[in-house]
Scaffold this motif. Structure first.
Motif, PDB file in Angstrom:
ATOM      1  N   SER A  55      31.712   0.599  72.720  1.00 50.58           N
ATOM      2  CA  SER A  55      33.168   0.520  72.630  1.00 50.58           C
ATOM      3  C   SER A  55      33.593  -0.162  71.333  1.00 50.58           C
ATOM      4  CB  SER A  55      33.753  -0.218  73.835  1.00 50.58           C
ATOM      5  OG  SER A  55      33.297  -1.568  73.875  1.00 50.58           O
ATOM      6  N   GLY A  56      32.842  -1.189  70.924  1.00 48.33           N
ATOM      7  CA  GLY A  56      33.167  -1.861  69.672  1.00 48.33           C
ATOM      8  C   GLY A  56      32.946  -0.970  68.473  1.00 48.33           C
ATOM      9  N   ILE A  57      31.822  -0.248  68.449  1.00 49.66           N
ATOM     10  CA  ILE A  57      31.531   0.656  67.332  1.00 49.66           C
ATOM     11  C   ILE A  57      32.567   1.765  67.259  1.00 49.66           C
ATOM     12  CG2 ILE A  57      29.861   2.318  66.437  1.00 49.66           C
ATOM     13  CD1 ILE A  57      27.662   0.570  67.750  1.00 49.66           C
ATOM     14  N   GLN A  58      32.889   2.346  68.415  1.00 51.47           N
ATOM     15  CA  GLN A  58      33.886   3.419  68.420  1.00 51.47           C
ATOM     16  C   GLN A  58      35.250   2.891  68.011  1.00 51.47           C
ATOM     17  OE1 GLN A  58      32.939   6.840  69.253  1.00 51.47           O
ATOM     18  NE2 GLN A  58      34.778   6.936  67.975  1.00 51.47           N
ATOM     19  N   GLY A  59      35.541   1.636  68.380  1.00 49.22           N
ATOM     20  CA  GLY A  59      36.810   1.032  67.984  1.00 49.22           C
ATOM     21  C   GLY A  59      36.932   0.878  66.479  1.00 49.22           C
ATOM     22  N   VAL A  60      35.823   0.529  65.819  1.00 46.60           N
ATOM     23  CA  VAL A  60      35.817   0.442  64.361  1.00 46.60           C
ATOM     24  C   VAL A  60      36.146   1.807  63.754  1.00 46.60           C
ATOM     25  CG1 VAL A  60      34.350   0.035  62.333  1.00 46.60           C
ATOM     26  CG2 VAL A  60      34.223  -1.513  64.290  1.00 46.60           C
ATOM     27  N   LEU A  61      35.485   2.842  64.258  1.00 41.82           N
ATOM     28  CA  LEU A  61      35.734   4.193  63.756  1.00 41.82           C
ATOM     29  C   LEU A  61      37.162   4.635  64.029  1.00 41.82           C
ATOM     30  CD1 LEU A  61      32.326   5.676  64.861  1.00 41.82           C
ATOM     31  CD2 LEU A  61      33.223   5.853  62.534  1.00 41.82           C
ATOM     32  N   ASN A  62      37.650   4.340  65.217  1.00 40.81           N
ATOM     33  CA  ASN A  62      39.014   4.747  65.571  1.00 40.81           C
ATOM     34  C   ASN A  62      40.058   4.026  64.732  1.00 40.81           C
ATOM     35  OD1 ASN A  62      37.894   6.392  67.502  1.00 40.81           O
ATOM     36  ND2 ASN A  62      38.378   5.062  69.232  1.00 40.81           N
ATOM     37  N   SER A  63      39.681   2.868  64.179  1.00 39.91           N
ATOM     38  CA  SER A  63      40.600   2.115  63.317  1.00 39.91           C
ATOM     39  C   SER A  63      40.560   2.595  61.869  1.00 39.91           C
ATOM     40  CB  SER A  63      40.256   0.624  63.367  1.00 39.91           C
ATOM     41  OG  SER A  63      40.404   0.113  64.682  1.00 39.91           O
ATOM     42  N   TRP A 107      14.483   3.320  71.919  1.00 35.83           N
ATOM     43  CA  TRP A 107      14.976   4.495  72.627  1.00 35.83           C
ATOM     44  C   TRP A 107      16.384   4.265  73.175  1.00 35.83           C
ATOM     45  CZ3 TRP A 107      13.875   9.441  72.904  1.00 35.83           C
ATOM     46  CH2 TRP A 107      12.620   9.882  72.483  1.00 35.83           C
ATOM     47  N   ASN A 108      16.665   3.065  73.680  1.00 30.88           N
ATOM     48  CA  ASN A 108      18.022   2.766  74.161  1.00 30.88           C
ATOM     49  C   ASN A 108      19.050   3.006  73.055  1.00 30.88           C
ATOM     50  OD1 ASN A 108      17.237   2.055  76.733  1.00 30.88           O
ATOM     51  ND2 ASN A 108      17.208  -0.145  76.331  1.00 30.88           N
ATOM     52  N   TRP A 109      18.753   2.500  71.879  1.00 30.68           N
ATOM     53  CA  TRP A 109      19.688   2.656  70.764  1.00 30.68           C
ATOM     54  C   TRP A 109      19.784   4.114  70.311  1.00 30.68           C
ATOM     55  CZ3 TRP A 109      22.632  -0.570  67.378  1.00 30.68           C
ATOM     56  CH2 TRP A 109      22.825  -1.851  67.885  1.00 30.68           C
ATOM     57  N   ALA A 110      18.649   4.768  70.222  1.00 31.33           N
ATOM     58  CA  ALA A 110      18.649   6.153  69.753  1.00 31.33           C
ATOM     59  C   ALA A 110      19.470   7.047  70.665  1.00 31.33           C
ATOM     60  CB  ALA A 110      17.211   6.669  69.656  1.00 31.33           C
ATOM     61  N   GLU A 115      26.415   8.828  71.784  1.00 33.08           N
ATOM     62  CA  GLU A 115      27.727   8.903  72.429  1.00 33.08           C
ATOM     63  C   GLU A 115      28.869   8.595  71.464  1.00 33.08           C
ATOM     64  OE1 GLU A 115      27.988   6.766  76.099  1.00 33.08           O
ATOM     65  OE2 GLU A 115      25.865   7.086  76.582  1.00 33.08           O
ATOM     66  N   ILE A 116      28.543   8.075  70.297  1.00 30.55           N
ATOM     67  CA  ILE A 116      29.566   7.722  69.324  1.00 30.55           C
ATOM     68  C   ILE A 116      30.073   8.975  68.613  1.00 30.55           C
ATOM     69  CG2 ILE A 116      30.019   6.481  67.158  1.00 30.55           C
ATOM     70  CD1 ILE A 116      29.810   4.656  69.571  1.00 30.55           C
ATOM     71  N   SER A 117      31.373   9.050  68.482  1.00 29.91           N
ATOM     72  CA  SER A 117      31.989  10.152  67.748  1.00 29.91           C
ATOM     73  C   SER A 117      32.374   9.662  66.359  1.00 29.91           C
ATOM     74  CB  SER A 117      33.234  10.658  68.486  1.00 29.91           C
ATOM     75  OG  SER A 117      33.886  11.671  67.745  1.00 29.91           O
ATOM     76  N   GLY A 118      31.544  10.008  65.362  1.00 31.27           N
ATOM     77  CA  GLY A 118      31.818   9.580  63.997  1.00 31.27           C
ATOM     78  C   GLY A 118      30.559   9.097  63.318  1.00 31.27           C
ATOM     79  N   PRO A 119      30.613   8.930  61.998  1.00 37.52           N
ATOM     80  CA  PRO A 119      29.431   8.538  61.226  1.00 37.52           C
ATOM     81  C   PRO A 119      29.168   7.036  61.301  1.00 37.52           C
ATOM     82  CG  PRO A 119      31.288   8.823  59.767  1.00 37.52           C
ATOM     83  CD  PRO A 119      31.776   9.196  61.133  1.00 37.52           C
ATOM     84  N   ILE A 120      27.906   6.663  61.135  1.00 37.95           N
ATOM     85  CA  ILE A 120      27.492   5.261  61.116  1.00 37.95           C
ATOM     86  C   ILE A 120      26.475   5.080  60.002  1.00 37.95           C
ATOM     87  CG2 ILE A 120      26.343   3.391  62.377  1.00 37.95           C
ATOM     88  CD1 ILE A 120      27.172   4.827  64.981  1.00 37.95           C
ATOM     89  N   ASN A 159      14.801  10.785  65.742  1.00 36.33           N
ATOM     90  CA  ASN A 159      14.714  12.235  65.583  1.00 36.33           C
ATOM     91  C   ASN A 159      14.343  12.903  66.901  1.00 36.33           C
ATOM     92  OD1 ASN A 159      15.308  12.054  62.862  1.00 36.33           O
ATOM     93  ND2 ASN A 159      13.175  12.105  62.205  1.00 36.33           N
ATOM     94  N   GLU A 160      13.404  12.302  67.622  1.00 34.46           N
ATOM     95  CA  GLU A 160      12.998  12.865  68.907  1.00 34.46           C
ATOM     96  C   GLU A 160      14.145  12.827  69.909  1.00 34.46           C
ATOM     97  OE1 GLU A 160       9.308  12.428  72.110  1.00 34.46           O
ATOM     98  OE2 GLU A 160       9.289  11.286  70.228  1.00 34.46           O
ATOM     99  N   ALA A 161      14.993  11.802  69.779  1.00 36.74           N
ATOM    100  CA  ALA A 161      16.177  11.699  70.643  1.00 36.74           C
ATOM    101  C   ALA A 161      17.304  12.619  70.179  1.00 36.74           C
ATOM    102  CB  ALA A 161      16.665  10.259  70.672  1.00 36.74           C
ATOM    103  N   GLN A 162      17.072  13.343  69.093  1.00 35.81           N
ATOM    104  CA  GLN A 162      18.059  14.267  68.505  1.00 35.81           C
ATOM    105  C   GLN A 162      19.349  13.539  68.119  1.00 35.81           C
ATOM    106  OE1 GLN A 162      18.309  17.424  71.485  1.00 35.81           O
ATOM    107  NE2 GLN A 162      16.624  18.509  70.500  1.00 35.81           N
ATOM    108  N   ASN A 163      19.154  12.331  67.595  1.00 35.00           N
ATOM    109  CA  ASN A 163      20.281  11.550  67.080  1.00 35.00           C
ATOM    110  C   ASN A 163      20.380  11.815  65.580  1.00 35.00           C
ATOM    111  OD1 ASN A 163      21.840   9.425  65.919  1.00 35.00           O
ATOM    112  ND2 ASN A 163      21.524   8.186  67.744  1.00 35.00           N
TER     113      ASN A 163
END
Length: 304
Positions: A55-63, A107-110, A115-120, A159-163
Motif C-alpha cells: 500500500s505504501g509503494i502504490q501510494g508513492v506511485l499514485n502520488s 520469493w515473498n518479495w518477487a 501486485e504493484i501497478s507501476g515501475p519501481i 524472473n522465475e516469478a515472472q516479475n
C-alpha cells in the motif's frame, strides 16, 4: 526505461515513513519549483516487515513519484548489540544468500511486488565495493565474483516469478574501499542482461571526519563515471546517492558546480537522487539558505 530520458530526473531520500514521504516531497516540488520524479527508500531484510509494504509503494506511485527501493541484507545497525560493527553480520554473507537461507523472503518479495501497478527502481546490495555492509566484497569471507553470482541468483528468482516491472539498479560506490587490486568496481558487475540501470553513490564529507577532506563533484565521480560508461555503454546511468557537508568548504558553490559539471561533462547521467537527511553530518539541501538556493538554481540549469 533504457531509452534516454527527455530531461534529467531528480530524486530525494527523505527519512520519512513511506506513507508520509509523498506529502513531504510535494512540498519540495513547490519550493524547488521543479518536478521530483524519484523517492528513495531503504529496506533491511532482517528488520521489520518480511513482505513489501504494497500500500505504501502504490501510494508513492499514485502520488506521481517512482519509488527506488534500496534492498539491504542486514539488520539495522541500531539493532545490533553494543560493540558489534555493522558489517559484522555473517548471517547475511553472500554465501548464506546463495545457499538458500533467504529464499522464502526473496520469493515473498518477487511475488508480492507483482501486485504493484507501476515501475519501481530496485537497488539490491548497493556500495558492494566498500567494506561497511555485510554483503561487501571484502567482509564476511565474501568475494567480488560471489557478489555478481548472488545478484544473478536473486534476479533469477524474480524472473522465475515472472516479475518484470522492476528496473534493476546496480550501484557501486564511486571509490572502492579498500582501493586495491581485486576490489575494482568492474569485478562486481553481474553481466549486461542482469542490469537495467547503472548507478554511483558518492559524498563530499568535507572535514567532518578524521579521514576526510573537501572534494569536488568531479573528484568524487569522474573516474568511476568513466569506468561505468565503458563497462555498460548502452545502460542509462544515475547518481543514486549524493550529498555534501557544510564543513570544510562552501557547500552552495559545490552544489552549483556539481550541476554545471553534470550538464557539461557527465552527459550519461540521467537521474540524480540527493540524500536529504541530517545524519553523519547535515547532507540536506536546506542545511543553509545558500545551499538551498544553489540547489534550486543548479537543478533549474541542469534540467532546462
Amino acid at each position: 526505461m533504457e531509452n534516454k530520458l527527455i530531461e534529467p530526473w531528480v530524486g530525494l531520500y527523505l527519512p520519512d515513513d513511506i506513507n508520509l514521504a509523498p506529502q513531504r516531497a510535494c512540498r519540495y516540488v513547490q519550493i524547488l519549483e521543479k518536478r521530483i520524479q524519484i523517492l528513495s527508500f531503504y529496506v533491511a531484510w532482517g528488520s521489520g516487515r518480511k513482505s513489501p509494504d504494497l500500500s505504501g509503494i502504490q501510494g508513492v506511485l499514485n502520488s506521481g513519484f517512482i519509488p527506488m527501493i534500496t534492498w539491504e541484507p542486514w539488520h539495522w545497525p541500531q539493532e545490533l548489540p553494543e560493540g558489534v560493527r555493522q558489517e559484522d553480520q555473517p548471517e547475511f554473507s553472500l554465501s548464506m544468500i546463495l545457499n538458500g537461507k533467504y529464499d522464502d523472503y526473496l520469493w515473498n518479495w518477487a511475488l508480492d511486488l507483482k501486485e504493484i501497478s507501476g515501475p519501481i527502481f530496485f537497488r539490491p546490495m548497493h556500495e558492494m565495493n566498500g567494506n561497511w555492509y555485510p554483503w561487501c566484497g571484502r567482509v564476511n569471507g565474501n568475494k567480488p565474483e560471489e557478489y555478481a553470482e548472488t545478484w544473478r541468483y536473486i534476479r533469477s528468482i524474480f524472473n522465475e516469478a515472472q516479475n518484470d516491472q522492476l528496473m534493476w539498479v546496480w550501484s557501486p560506490y564511486a571509490h572502492s574501499v579498500p582501493d586495491e587490486s581485486g576490489n575494482e568496481i568492474w569485478r562486481y558487475y553481474p553481466r549486461l542482461k542482469e542490469v537495467d540501470w547503472v548507478a554511483l553513490d558518492g559524498y563530499n564529507w568535507g572535514n567532518t571526519q578524521t579521514w576526510s577532506n573537501w572534494l569536488g563533484f568531479k573528484e568524487i565521480f569522474e573516474e568511476a563515471y568513466e569506468e561505468l560508461a565503458s563497462l555498460a555503454p548502452e545502460k542509462p546511468m544515475m547518481i543514486a546517492e549524493v550529498g555534501c557537508a557544510e564543513e570544510g568548504g562552501n557547500k552552495g558553490d559545490w552544489i552549483e558546480e556539481a550541476f554545471q559539471i553534470l550538464k557539461e561533462s557527465f552527459p550519461k547521467i540521467e537521474a540524480l537522487v540527493w540524500f536529504n537527511i541530517k545524519k553523519e553530518c547535515d547532507w540536506r539541501i536546506e542545511s543553509s539558505l545558500q545551499s538551498f538556493r544553489a540547489f534550486r538554481k543548479g537543478l533549474t540549469d541542469w534540467v532546462s
